[in-house]
Scaffold this active site. Structure first.
Site: not given
Ligand code: GLU
Length: 510
Positions: A265-267, A270
Site C-alpha cells: 500500500s501507499k502507506r 511512506d
C-alpha cells in the site's frame, strides 16, 4: 487457437496508478507483443463518485514513460472507438434490458432506507448482509411486482437499478490461465447491480463484459482482486449467449508488502521511504505522492523490476530489455502466490542500468541537473564526469552529489576530514605539492600521477596523507574518485586555485 490476440488494460481513473496497475498493463503489453496481438487502453470511468480529474492523464503518461505502447484506445482511437466508457453510455442500457427480458436480471426499486433496515436486521441476527434471493423476494422488484406496476413506476420516474439474478445453488466452473480450474457455488454470491437509472450508467461488471465482448478481447489479464467477480462474469457471458467468444482469464498475483504480509500500500511506501507510484502525483486537493521517475529511476530499470515481480523467466537472467521481455514472457511462468515487493531490489536494478550507461547517455541525465545548479558545461564534460562516477550511483538524482566537485570548488570543508588531515606537516607538504603541480605542463592523468608519485617516493611522504590533504582542497570532503581523475578533469589552473582557496580559508591546526 486461431483467434487474434487482443488484450486490454482497463483502469478506472480514481487516482494515480499504483505500481501493481503498471505491472498489469505491462503483462498485457508483453503478452500482446509476444503473440503479435493488439494492446487496448480502455478507461472505465462509469463510477462518477470515484472519478478523479487528472487521473486519466496520469495513467497515460505513466504508460508512455514505461514504454508500454497502446495500439488502440483512449488517445489513439481505433475501430471500436470511443474507448472511454462514459462516452459509450448509450450502449449499455440495451444490454441490461436484454438480460431483464431473458430473466437473467430484474428491476429493483428498493430505497437506501429499506436496504439499511434489512442490513440492520441481518446484523442483529449476527449474519452478514448480502443482497441475494432471500432479499430480492422481500423487496419491490420486477420479480415481485405485477408487470403493469413495474411499468408505472418506471414511467413516473421512480429510481431503479437493474440487478443480476444470481441463480441459486449452481456450480460455476471456471478456468484461469494462472490458477487453473476454479469452482464456486452461486449460493455464496449476491445480486450485483448492473445498471443505475440515477445516473443512467452501467456498473463496472456490465460495462466491462459488454465492452470486452464488443472490443473482441481474447484474453483478460488483470489483478487477483477481480477473481471474486469471475463467477459473475462467467454467468454474464452465459446470459448474453457469448460463451463462444468469451475471453480467457488470467488473474495476476498480488504485490505484497516488503515484510511479506498483505497487499503493498501507499502507506508502506511512506513508512519505508519508497514510491508505490510510477510518477509524482498531485491530487486536485493538493495531496502528493512520490514517483519512481522523479526519484531518479530509469523507466527500463523500473519495467525490468516490475516484470520479475510475479513472473520468472525460468533462468538465472535478471536483466531484460523490453524486447527481451517480449521474447521470453509467458503466462505459464506467472506465479500463483503473491510477489513480495523489495525496495532494495528496485535500487539494485537501477544501479545495473546506471553502470551500463554510456557517457553520452549520462550527459543527457546530468545536464539538466547541472543547469539547475547554474552550471553550463559541454556534453562531453558532463558525460565524462558522470562516467567516472557511475559505478557509485544508484539513482539519477545521486549524480549531483557524486560529480559536483568536477564543476565547482568546494564551498566548505567537511569538518571531520579537515580535522584529520589539515594538521601537522600536511599543509606544508600540500604547499610543496602545489609547487610540483605548478611545474607540470602535461596535466594528463598519467603524467601527473607519474610525476607526483615520483616526488612522494623521493621525499618519503605517506601517499594517503598527501592524497587526502589534496582531496580536502579539491573536493572538500572524504569522498570522490582518485585524485588524478579530478586534477586531469579540472586542469592545472583550477587545481592550484583550489589549493590556494584552502589556505585562504583555513588556518592549519598544529
Ligand atoms: N476497471 C477495473 C480496474 O480498475 C478493470 C478490471 C478488469 O480488468 O476487468 O481495475
Amino acid at each position: 487457437m486461431s483467434r487474434p490476440v487482443r488484450v486490454r488494460f482497463a483502469p478506472s481513473p480514481t487516482g494515480p496508478l499504483h505500481i501493481g496497475g503498471v505491472r498489469t498493463a505491462l503483462y498485457n503489453y508483453l503478452f500482446a507483443r509476444r503473440h503479435g496481438g493488439k494492446m487496448i487502453l480502455r478507461i472505465e470511468d462509469t463510477d462518477s463518485q470515484r472519478f478523479v480529474p487528472g487521473a486519466e492523464e496520469y495513467i497515460r503518461e505513466s504508460l508512455r514513460w514505461c514504454g508500454i505502447e497502446i495500439d488502440e484506445g483512449v488517445g489513439v482511437g481505433g475501430p471500436h472507438a470511443p474507448y472511454r466508457q462514459s462516452e459509450r453510455r448509450e450502449i449499455y442500457l440495451k444490454y441490461a434490458l436484454q438480460l431483464v427480458d431473458a430473466g437473467w436480471a430484474y428491476y429493483a426499486f428498493d430505497t437506501a432506507e429499506e436496504l439499511d433496515a434489512l442490513r440492520r436486521e441481518a446484523e442483529a441476527r449476527g449474519a452478514a448482509f448480502a443482497y441475494d434471493h432471500t432479499v430480492r423476494e422481500r423487496l419491490a422488484t420486477s420479480l415481485t411486482l405485477p408487470a403493469d406496476e413495474v411499468r408505472r413506476r418506471i414511467d413516473r420516474g421512480d429510481q431503479w437499478v437493474i440487478r443480476f439474478r444470481m441463480p441459486e445453488n449452481r456450480i460455476v466452473r471456471m478456468d484461469d490461465l494462472i490458477r487453473g480450474h476454479v469452482e464456486v457455488n452461486t449460493s455464496t454470491l449476491d445480486d450485483k447491480v448492473l445498471y443505475k437509472s440515477a445516473d443512467a450508467l452501467p456498473t463496472y461488471h456490465l460495462a466491462n463484459i459488454v465492452d470486452d465482448h464488443l472490443m473482441e478481447i481474447s484474453h483478460v489479464i488483470r489483478g487477483e482482486e477481480w477473481l471474486p467477480s469471475l463467477p459473475l462474469h462467467y454467468l454474464l457471458y452465459e446470459a448474453f449467449g457469448w460463451q463462444e467468444t468469451q475471453p480467457a482469464f488470467a488473474h495476476l498475483p498480488l504485490l505484497l508488502k516488503p515484510t511479506g504480509g498483505g497487499k503493498l500500500s501507499k502507506r508502506d511506501g511512506d513508512k519505508m521511504g519508497f514510491p508505490v507510484f510510477p510518477l509524482f502525483w498531485q491530487s486536485p486537493t493538493g495531496e502528493t505522492a512520490r514517483g519512481y521517475r522523479e526519484d531518479g529511476y530509469f523507466p527500463e530499470a523500473f519495467v525490468n523490476m516490475l516484470a520479475l515481480l510475479g513472473w520468472n523467466p525460468g533462468t538465472e537472467q535478471e536483466l531484460f530489455t523490453m524486447q527481451e521481455l517480449v521474447e521470453h514472457f509467458s503466462l505459464d511462468r506467472v506465479s500463483k502466490s503473491g510477489a513480495r515487493f523489495q525496495p532494495e531490489k528496485a535500487r539494485w536494478f537501477n544501479a545495473q542500468y546506471m553502470h551500463r550507461k554510456s557517457a553520452e547517455e549520462l550527459a543527457v541525465l546530468l545536464q539538466p541537473i547541472l543547469r539547475a545548479h547554474g552550471i553550463e558545461v559541454s556534453d562531453e564534460r558532463a558525460g565524462r564526469a558522470a562516467d567516472i562516477m557511475k559505478e557509485r550511483a544508484v539513482l539519477a538524482t545521486d549524480l549531483w552529489d557524486l560529480t559536483s566537485f568536477f564543476f565547482r570548488a568546494p564551498e566548505a570543508y567537511e569538518e571531520k576530514q579537515a580535522k584529520k588531515y589539515w594538521k601537522g606537516d600536511n599543509p606544508a607538504i600540500l604547499r610543496e605539492l602545489r609547487g610540483v603541480l605548478a611545474s607540470i605542463d602535461d596535466f594528463s592523468l598519467e603524467n601527473t600521477e607519474r610525476i607526483v608519485h615520483g616526488w612522494i617516493q623521493e621525499k618519503g611522504y605517506g601517499t594517503g596523507q598527501v592524497m587526502n590533504t589534496l582531496r580536502l582542497a579539491l573536493v572538500g570532503a572524504g569522498k570522490g574518485p582518485g585524485m588524478y581523475d579530478v586534477t586531469s578533469f579540472i586542469g592545472r589552473e583550477e587545481t592550484l586555485r583550489r589549493i590556494d582557496l584552502l589556505f585562504e580559508r583555513l588556518a592549519p591546526a598544529e
